[in-house]
Scaffold this motif. Structure first.
Motif, PDB file in Angstrom:
ATOM      1  N   ALA A 278     -11.529  30.446   6.858  1.00 35.84           N
ATOM      2  CA  ALA A 278     -12.730  30.930   6.177  1.00 35.84           C
ATOM      3  C   ALA A 278     -12.793  30.300   4.791  1.00 35.84           C
ATOM      4  CB  ALA A 278     -12.697  32.446   6.077  1.00 35.84           C
ATOM      5  N   GLU A 279     -13.963  30.359   4.171  1.00 36.28           N
ATOM      6  CA  GLU A 279     -14.135  29.763   2.850  1.00 36.28           C
ATOM      7  C   GLU A 279     -13.312  30.505   1.780  1.00 36.28           C
ATOM      8  OE1 GLU A 279     -16.172  26.782   2.024  1.00 36.28           O
ATOM      9  OE2 GLU A 279     -15.430  26.796   4.082  1.00 36.28           O
ATOM     10  N   ILE A 280     -12.806  29.725   0.846  1.00 36.36           N
ATOM     11  CA  ILE A 280     -11.950  30.212  -0.225  1.00 36.36           C
ATOM     12  C   ILE A 280     -12.608  29.869  -1.560  1.00 36.36           C
ATOM     13  CG2 ILE A 280      -9.637  30.071  -1.241  1.00 36.36           C
ATOM     14  CD1 ILE A 280      -8.734  28.755   1.427  1.00 36.36           C
ATOM     15  N   PRO A 281     -12.648  30.788  -2.512  1.00 34.70           N
ATOM     16  CA  PRO A 281     -13.201  30.416  -3.814  1.00 34.70           C
ATOM     17  C   PRO A 281     -12.349  29.329  -4.457  1.00 34.70           C
ATOM     18  CG  PRO A 281     -12.112  32.554  -3.948  1.00 34.70           C
ATOM     19  CD  PRO A 281     -12.186  32.188  -2.490  1.00 34.70           C
ATOM     20  N   ASN A 282     -12.984  28.376  -5.101  1.00 40.08           N
ATOM     21  CA  ASN A 282     -12.250  27.294  -5.755  1.00 40.08           C
ATOM     22  C   ASN A 282     -11.329  27.840  -6.840  1.00 40.08           C
ATOM     23  OD1 ASN A 282     -13.351  25.302  -4.205  1.00 40.08           O
ATOM     24  ND2 ASN A 282     -14.739  24.513  -5.772  1.00 40.08           N
ATOM     25  N   ASP A 283     -10.398  26.998  -7.249  1.00 41.82           N
ATOM     26  CA  ASP A 283      -9.482  27.332  -8.332  1.00 41.82           C
ATOM     27  C   ASP A 283     -10.255  27.615  -9.612  1.00 41.82           C
ATOM     28  OD1 ASP A 283      -9.836  24.412  -7.703  1.00 41.82           O
ATOM     29  OD2 ASP A 283      -9.148  24.246  -9.765  1.00 41.82           O
ATOM     30  N   GLY A 284      -9.589  28.275 -10.544  1.00 39.89           N
ATOM     31  CA  GLY A 284     -10.281  28.647 -11.764  1.00 39.89           C
ATOM     32  C   GLY A 284      -9.396  28.565 -12.995  1.00 39.89           C
ATOM     33  N   ILE A 285      -9.982  28.955 -14.097  1.00 41.98           N
ATOM     34  CA  ILE A 285      -9.296  28.927 -15.394  1.00 41.98           C
ATOM     35  C   ILE A 285      -9.208  30.353 -15.922  1.00 41.98           C
ATOM     36  CG2 ILE A 285      -9.348  28.036 -17.755  1.00 41.98           C
ATOM     37  CD1 ILE A 285     -11.153  25.753 -16.647  1.00 41.98           C
ATOM     38  N   VAL A 286      -8.030  30.739 -16.376  1.00 41.33           N
ATOM     39  CA  VAL A 286      -7.840  32.054 -16.967  1.00 41.33           C
ATOM     40  C   VAL A 286      -7.282  31.901 -18.368  1.00 41.33           C
ATOM     41  CG1 VAL A 286      -7.455  33.167 -14.736  1.00 41.33           C
ATOM     42  CG2 VAL A 286      -5.497  32.317 -16.036  1.00 41.33           C
ATOM     43  N   VAL A 287      -7.586  32.882 -19.206  1.00 42.69           N
ATOM     44  CA  VAL A 287      -7.042  32.911 -20.564  1.00 42.69           C
ATOM     45  C   VAL A 287      -6.331  34.239 -20.777  1.00 42.69           C
ATOM     46  CG1 VAL A 287      -8.774  31.352 -21.517  1.00 42.69           C
ATOM     47  CG2 VAL A 287      -9.198  33.817 -21.535  1.00 42.69           C
ATOM     48  N   ALA A 288      -5.387  34.243 -21.687  1.00 43.89           N
ATOM     49  CA  ALA A 288      -4.638  35.461 -21.980  1.00 43.89           C
ATOM     50  C   ALA A 288      -5.560  36.530 -22.530  1.00 43.89           C
ATOM     51  CB  ALA A 288      -3.522  35.155 -22.972  1.00 43.89           C
ATOM     52  N   GLY A 289      -5.435  37.740 -21.987  1.00 47.19           N
ATOM     53  CA  GLY A 289      -6.273  38.838 -22.444  1.00 47.19           C
ATOM     54  C   GLY A 289      -5.996  39.237 -23.878  1.00 47.19           C
ATOM     55  N   GLY A 290      -4.831  38.873 -24.411  1.00 44.23           N
ATOM     56  CA  GLY A 290      -4.490  39.233 -25.782  1.00 44.23           C
ATOM     57  C   GLY A 290      -5.107  38.361 -26.840  1.00 44.23           C
ATOM     58  N   LEU A 291      -5.738  37.248 -26.421  1.00 39.87           N
ATOM     59  CA  LEU A 291      -6.419  36.409 -27.406  1.00 39.87           C
ATOM     60  C   LEU A 291      -7.667  37.113 -27.913  1.00 39.87           C
ATOM     61  CD1 LEU A 291      -6.318  32.866 -25.716  1.00 39.87           C
ATOM     62  CD2 LEU A 291      -4.691  33.854 -27.343  1.00 39.87           C
ATOM     63  N   SER A 292      -8.073  36.803 -29.132  1.00 40.38           N
ATOM     64  CA  SER A 292      -9.306  37.379 -29.655  1.00 40.38           C
ATOM     65  C   SER A 292     -10.497  36.901 -28.836  1.00 40.38           C
ATOM     66  CB  SER A 292      -9.492  36.966 -31.123  1.00 40.38           C
ATOM     67  OG  SER A 292      -9.735  35.570 -31.219  1.00 40.38           O
ATOM     68  N   LYS A 293     -11.571  37.693 -28.829  1.00 40.39           N
ATOM     69  CA  LYS A 293     -12.777  37.300 -28.107  1.00 40.39           C
ATOM     70  C   LYS A 293     -13.315  35.982 -28.636  1.00 40.39           C
ATOM     71  CE  LYS A 293     -15.854  40.226 -26.816  1.00 40.39           C
ATOM     72  NZ  LYS A 293     -16.892  41.276 -26.772  1.00 40.39           N
ATOM     73  N   GLU A 294     -13.155  35.767 -29.934  1.00 37.59           N
ATOM     74  CA  GLU A 294     -13.634  34.521 -30.542  1.00 37.59           C
ATOM     75  C   GLU A 294     -12.902  33.318 -29.968  1.00 37.59           C
ATOM     76  OE1 GLU A 294     -14.011  32.343 -34.942  1.00 37.59           O
ATOM     77  OE2 GLU A 294     -13.033  34.306 -34.745  1.00 37.59           O
ATOM     78  N   LEU A 295     -11.576  33.415 -29.860  1.00 41.74           N
ATOM     79  CA  LEU A 295     -10.808  32.294 -29.343  1.00 41.74           C
ATOM     80  C   LEU A 295     -11.046  32.107 -27.848  1.00 41.74           C
ATOM     81  CD1 LEU A 295      -8.903  30.000 -29.812  1.00 41.74           C
ATOM     82  CD2 LEU A 295      -6.970  31.602 -29.694  1.00 41.74           C
ATOM     83  N   ARG A 296     -11.181  33.218 -27.098  1.00 44.33           N
ATOM     84  CA  ARG A 296     -11.482  33.096 -25.674  1.00 44.33           C
ATOM     85  C   ARG A 296     -12.814  32.383 -25.468  1.00 44.33           C
ATOM     86  NH1 ARG A 296      -9.741  38.731 -25.055  1.00 44.33           N
ATOM     87  NH2 ARG A 296     -11.847  39.347 -24.463  1.00 44.33           N
ATOM     88  N   THR A 297     -13.777  32.690 -26.329  1.00 44.41           N
ATOM     89  CA  THR A 297     -15.082  32.036 -26.234  1.00 44.41           C
ATOM     90  C   THR A 297     -14.961  30.552 -26.549  1.00 44.41           C
ATOM     91  OG1 THR A 297     -16.256  34.067 -26.821  1.00 44.41           O
ATOM     92  CG2 THR A 297     -17.430  31.995 -27.143  1.00 44.41           C
ATOM     93  N   LYS A 298     -14.141  30.215 -27.534  1.00 44.99           N
ATOM     94  CA  LYS A 298     -13.951  28.803 -27.874  1.00 44.99           C
ATOM     95  C   LYS A 298     -13.330  28.029 -26.711  1.00 44.99           C
ATOM     96  CE  LYS A 298     -13.489  29.106 -32.931  1.00 44.99           C
ATOM     97  NZ  LYS A 298     -12.574  28.870 -34.081  1.00 44.99           N
ATOM     98  N   VAL A 299     -12.367  28.649 -26.040  1.00 46.17           N
ATOM     99  CA  VAL A 299     -11.727  28.000 -24.892  1.00 46.17           C
ATOM    100  C   VAL A 299     -12.748  27.795 -23.770  1.00 46.17           C
ATOM    101  CG1 VAL A 299      -9.993  28.245 -23.084  1.00 46.17           C
ATOM    102  CG2 VAL A 299      -9.436  28.893 -25.438  1.00 46.17           C
ATOM    103  N   THR A 300     -13.534  28.821 -23.510  1.00 44.50           N
ATOM    104  CA  THR A 300     -14.561  28.731 -22.462  1.00 44.50           C
ATOM    105  C   THR A 300     -15.564  27.636 -22.789  1.00 44.50           C
ATOM    106  OG1 THR A 300     -14.347  31.111 -22.025  1.00 44.50           O
ATOM    107  CG2 THR A 300     -16.310  30.008 -21.182  1.00 44.50           C
ATOM    108  N   ASP A 301     -16.034  27.624 -24.020  1.00 47.66           N
ATOM    109  CA  ASP A 301     -17.023  26.626 -24.433  1.00 47.66           C
ATOM    110  C   ASP A 301     -16.440  25.214 -24.380  1.00 47.66           C
ATOM    111  OD1 ASP A 301     -18.810  28.659 -24.842  1.00 47.66           O
ATOM    112  OD2 ASP A 301     -18.627  28.675 -27.034  1.00 47.66           O
ATOM    113  N   ALA A 302     -15.168  25.075 -24.736  1.00 46.37           N
ATOM    114  CA  ALA A 302     -14.542  23.745 -24.727  1.00 46.37           C
ATOM    115  C   ALA A 302     -14.459  23.193 -23.306  1.00 46.37           C
ATOM    116  CB  ALA A 302     -13.152  23.819 -25.342  1.00 46.37           C
ATOM    117  N   PHE A 303     -14.048  24.028 -22.351  1.00 47.76           N
ATOM    118  CA  PHE A 303     -13.982  23.581 -20.957  1.00 47.76           C
ATOM    119  C   PHE A 303     -15.384  23.288 -20.409  1.00 47.76           C
ATOM    120  CE2 PHE A 303      -9.591  25.250 -20.623  1.00 47.76           C
ATOM    121  CZ  PHE A 303      -9.017  24.238 -19.858  1.00 47.76           C
ATOM    122  N   THR A 304     -16.353  24.128 -20.762  1.00 47.84           N
ATOM    123  CA  THR A 304     -17.728  23.917 -20.296  1.00 47.84           C
ATOM    124  C   THR A 304     -18.278  22.606 -20.824  1.00 47.84           C
ATOM    125  OG1 THR A 304     -18.095  26.320 -20.213  1.00 47.84           O
ATOM    126  CG2 THR A 304     -20.044  24.899 -20.239  1.00 47.84           C
TER     127      THR A 304
END
Length: 325
Positions: free
Chosen positions: A258-284
């Protein structure tokens, strides 16, 4: 030839959880930020093929992400998905690129936050391919050749799975199977689950699982006759066919999961929301930049990044939970 005792299967489903027995609850976007974010981010990678190749390609990730995020990013190649999750739990890594099972385990066991999902061939999902060097046993029809590679049981025409499942009943208990890694979705969790559903057997007990270490190695093990059956992502044969002629001549794909969702990127939950957003934006940004996209392609054959499909990850979680403790 790699040989792993069958009895080891009884503990495989719990391997990651045993390593993470004191793990935190799943992360969320509202996780409490630390007093101070780290001055460096460690990006954990798990090889899907040649380790030297991914190590070299990772240098491009480090450079691009460091420039966009504004702090140094250092890539580290781990030996397995479980090791990558342990690294996140112990704060030895703050970002990880993982398969779908790894993503849900990182979320549940290390408090990580899934942020993005890979796109390949225009799709955010893929499937396991089952292959063999014994088509007389596992192919119910004639073997066909497409672009130099061999297929049977309708897999040549199918774009998605499941396909050719009837043939899985011919994979008898005790048959040595070249799986990939104990933490791999396409290389273990999904095909083992599928076999159990088709045959009514207990995959954790009945299958003689042998772990090749990566997708390329699983294909090569079957091509060279070490195992009669193997599994990998679709189509890992393309990555090794040029170096091993037996891949094209002897390896026949006979079923899909059956179909499997593709691999993904995770970030540590302990990072600030600001830094998590920066990581997301950088990969995007990386996925939209021609040079950045080439780097993503070199590392994991990624052709795009999209928001996480939470429904698909929920299904992946249900598959992972079948392996219990």
């Amino acid at each position: 030839m790699l040989r792993t005792p069958t009895t080891r299967l009884l503990a495989i489903g719990a391997a990651a959880s045993l390593a993470l027995s004191l793990a935190a609850c799943g992360g969320s976007e509202d996780s409490t930020a630390p007093a101070e974010d780290p001055k460096e981010l460690v990006l954990s990678l798990v090889p899907s093929g040649d380790i030297d190749s991914i190590t070299e390609s990772a240098k491009g990730l480090e450079s691009f992400l460091s420039d966009r995020i504004g702090i140094p990013v250092r890539a580290e190649v781990t030996e397995s998905y479980a090791a990558a999750i342990v690294a996140m739990k112990s704060d030895q890594a703050q970002v990880a690129m993982l398969g779908p099972i790894g993503v849900v385990q990182a979320e549940d066991q290390a408090g990580a936050v899934p942020i993005l999902q890979s796109v390949r061939y225009g799709s955010a999902s893929y499937h396991t391919q089952w292959f063999t060097n014994d088509p007389e046993t596992y192919c119910a029809d004639e073997v066909t050749v497409v672009d130099g590679l061999k297929y049977c049981n309708g897999t040549d025409a199918a774009k998605t799975g499941p396909t050719g499942e009837v043939a899985l009943s011919k994979v008898k208990p005790g048959t040595p199977i070249a799986f990939v890694d104990q933490g791999s979705a396409a290389g273990y969790y999904y095909p083992a689950t599928q076999w159990g559903m088709v045959t009514g057997g207990d995959a954790l007990v009945d299958l003689d699982a042998q772990f090749a270490g990566d997708h390329d190695a699983a294909v090569l093990a079957v091509a060279r006759g070490d195992y009669p059956v193997g599994v990998s992502f679709d189509d890992a044969r393309e990555d090794v066919a040029a170096d091993e002629p037996k891949v094209a001549s002897d390896v026949v794909v006979f079923a899909y999961s059956a179909e499997i969702p593709n691999d993904g990127i995770v970030v540590a939950g302990g990072l600030s929301k600001e830094l998590r957003t920066k990581v997301t934006d950088a990969f995007t940004t990386m996925a939209k930049d021609p040079k950045g996209l080439k780097t993503l392609e070199a590392v994991y054959d990624i052709e795009g990044l999209v928001k996480v499909d939470k429904a698909a990850l929920k299904k992946a979680k249900s598959v992972e939970e079948n392996f219990g403790e």
